[in-house]
Design a protein around this motif. Sequence first.
Motif, PDB file in Angstrom:
ATOM      1  N   SER A   1     -29.959  -4.241 -48.779  1.00 52.42           N
ATOM      2  CA  SER A   1     -30.502  -3.253 -47.539  1.00 52.42           C
ATOM      3  C   SER A   1     -28.956  -3.225 -46.727  1.00 52.42           C
TER       4      SER A   1
ATOM      5  N   GLU B   1     -28.852  -2.698 -43.766  1.00 53.88           N
ATOM      6  CA  GLU B   1     -28.659  -3.194 -42.399  1.00 53.88           C
ATOM      7  C   GLU B   1     -28.489  -4.927 -42.607  1.00 53.88           C
ATOM      8  N   SER B   2     -28.606  -5.388 -43.829  1.00 55.02           N
ATOM      9  CA  SER B   2     -28.130  -6.739 -43.859  1.00 55.02           C
ATOM     10  C   SER B   2     -26.584  -7.087 -44.276  1.00 55.02           C
TER      11      SER B   2
ATOM     12  N   GLN C   1     -26.681   1.007 -51.451  1.00 50.90           N
ATOM     13  CA  GLN C   1     -27.957   0.305 -51.224  1.00 50.90           C
ATOM     14  C   GLN C   1     -28.907   0.167 -52.527  1.00 50.90           C
TER      15      GLN C   1
ATOM     16  N   LEU D   1     -36.280  -9.889 -45.784  1.00 52.37           N
ATOM     17  CA  LEU D   1     -35.655  -8.753 -46.456  1.00 52.37           C
ATOM     18  C   LEU D   1     -35.976  -9.029 -47.839  1.00 52.37           C
TER      19      LEU D   1
END
Length: 638
Positions: free
Chosen positions: A39, A41-42, A123, A178
């Motif tokens: 991800s 976002e991670s 990703q 996640l």
Amino acid sequence: MPYITEEYDVCVVGAGHAGCEAALACARLGMETILFTVSVESIALMPCNPNIGGSSKGHLVREIDALGGQMGINIDKTFIQSKMLNVSKGPAVHSLRAQADKARYSALMRATLENTDHLTIRQAEVTELIVEEGTVKGVKTFSGASYNSKAVILCTGTYLKARCLYGDVVNHTGPNGLQAAGYLSESLQKNGIELFRFKTGTPARIDRRSVDFSKMQEQKGDEQVVPFSFTTSPEEVQIDQVSCWLTYTNEETHEIIRDNLDRSPLYSGMIEGTGPRYCPSIEDKVVKFADKERHQVFIEPEGLYTNEMYVGGMSSSLPEDVQYRMYRSVTGLEHVKIVRNAYAIEYDCINPRQLFPSLEFKNIKGLFSGGQFNGSSGYEEAAAQGLVAGINGARFCMGKEPLILDRASSYIGVLIDDLVTKDNREPYRMMTSRAEYRLLLRQDNADLRLTPIGFQYGLISQERYDRVVEKQRLIEQEVERVHHVNLGAGAAVQKLLEKHGSTPLKTGTTLAELIRRPELSYEVLAELDEERPVLAADVVEQVNINIKYDGYIRRQLKQVKEFKRLEKKKLPENFDYNQIKSLRIEAKQKLNLYQPVNVGQASRISGVSPADISVLLVYLEQMYRRKEETDVISTGKV
């Protein structure tokens, strides 16, 4: 439909703190690098504690920065509180610790990656290694796409076959809910890589509005903030800081925990993995330290733009209902609202003895690894390994010798050496006590120790290197001058000594001798030094330490000289130690298992005694003598 095939120099798997440093190092060294994450976002996520640094960990961040890494720069721009720890003790154990704005920290690191040349973020879940004849050739993703490369760096953190647990609830996810990485472990095992099952945990996150801070002790940051990065101007980090808060558990808290231990997966047998000894859950604390009436609990903000707060010191895997009762028994948390439950997380990681000190796998060329995947814990330990793995992954692509940091050079060297030479059956945490040369490896002199190495290996600019060289010159020049500044027992000297509670002089002495007194310093004695030059604060700090601790420093330098002697004695690769008849059976077994690269490393393997090292040295001497005699016979030259 044909599968996609892409070509890169380096594939980095995982975009946590290790993966970010590895990818940046490779890209900055000119390697076309792709960074995989489940991800985007991670990226540089801080799923556990919202801080960088701490005791010994602050040393690692300083060293990462000195070598050309990013963590120190990133936290300097995103911290919300900073403190220098252990200031009441000697300089060897001073360590910086900063609360981070977690969202901003992650966002800034992502922006740094996105704007770095030669670096692509992707990703995708990596599911398979491509290995041919003992050499890694790239990776495959869940979609079936192949990414060919000369080197692969595994920085999977806590995501491999991860599952989060509290009570009887099991979520097969990575941290913070996640996506976990469920397939790569099988590919690793097929390629002969031994995996462990470790676990770690995190406390609940709570709503700031439900906390009664009036019942807690306020913990403020330092008035004068010291930056992590040697490139950050001290003026830039003098900001308005937020407060943290201290409270304590009590007997009611402990009773709630004891009454519900059978519902904790830690004690019910649901958790298979081994947890970190030096970061125990609150259940472990209550059980193992039954004599303690209370334990510290730190309430720490997670950022400037969120009401989430971290309950430091109370990580747990107890059921949700027990968590509410447990937290609400703590002073100031009587009406607390939980935003995220505490949980334990289990994951696959490797036995790090499979690695060379370069962090390359012994059985697969071009495959490197770093971070929690190597059996360590902590963001800082991860980033340090990621940086070294990144440098060495790039150098492997270039056909150059790897960077090996030894125990006398850095905390990073201690960390990696401990991982690859010791039998680690629990997540490894860095501590100052692990560094036998810690007076030399202070956080304040990391730039002097490691920036020349960073420059040599291509991550430090000429300008930055020149500044460090000049700093070293000024320090040495001033230390030499101070040793030749003579002071008499005049009235001004005696008055200053009396002012600071120091014994009066009976005869003249040097300024250096006075600096060595515990109650005095280079700065305190400035008014007696008429020819003192104007020097930067960091130079002044080094002058004071070098003079005050001169005897201890000389003693450690002597020890390092002996250490270096053993480190220079190389051992043959893939050697059968059963050939050395005088070695004890355990030593033969351990040496065959670890295959140390030099005698120094062999001496640190558990089960190899000083007597075994003596036998090894004699054997090496005989082996080299036989080789020399063979060379003489074959060449006919004496």
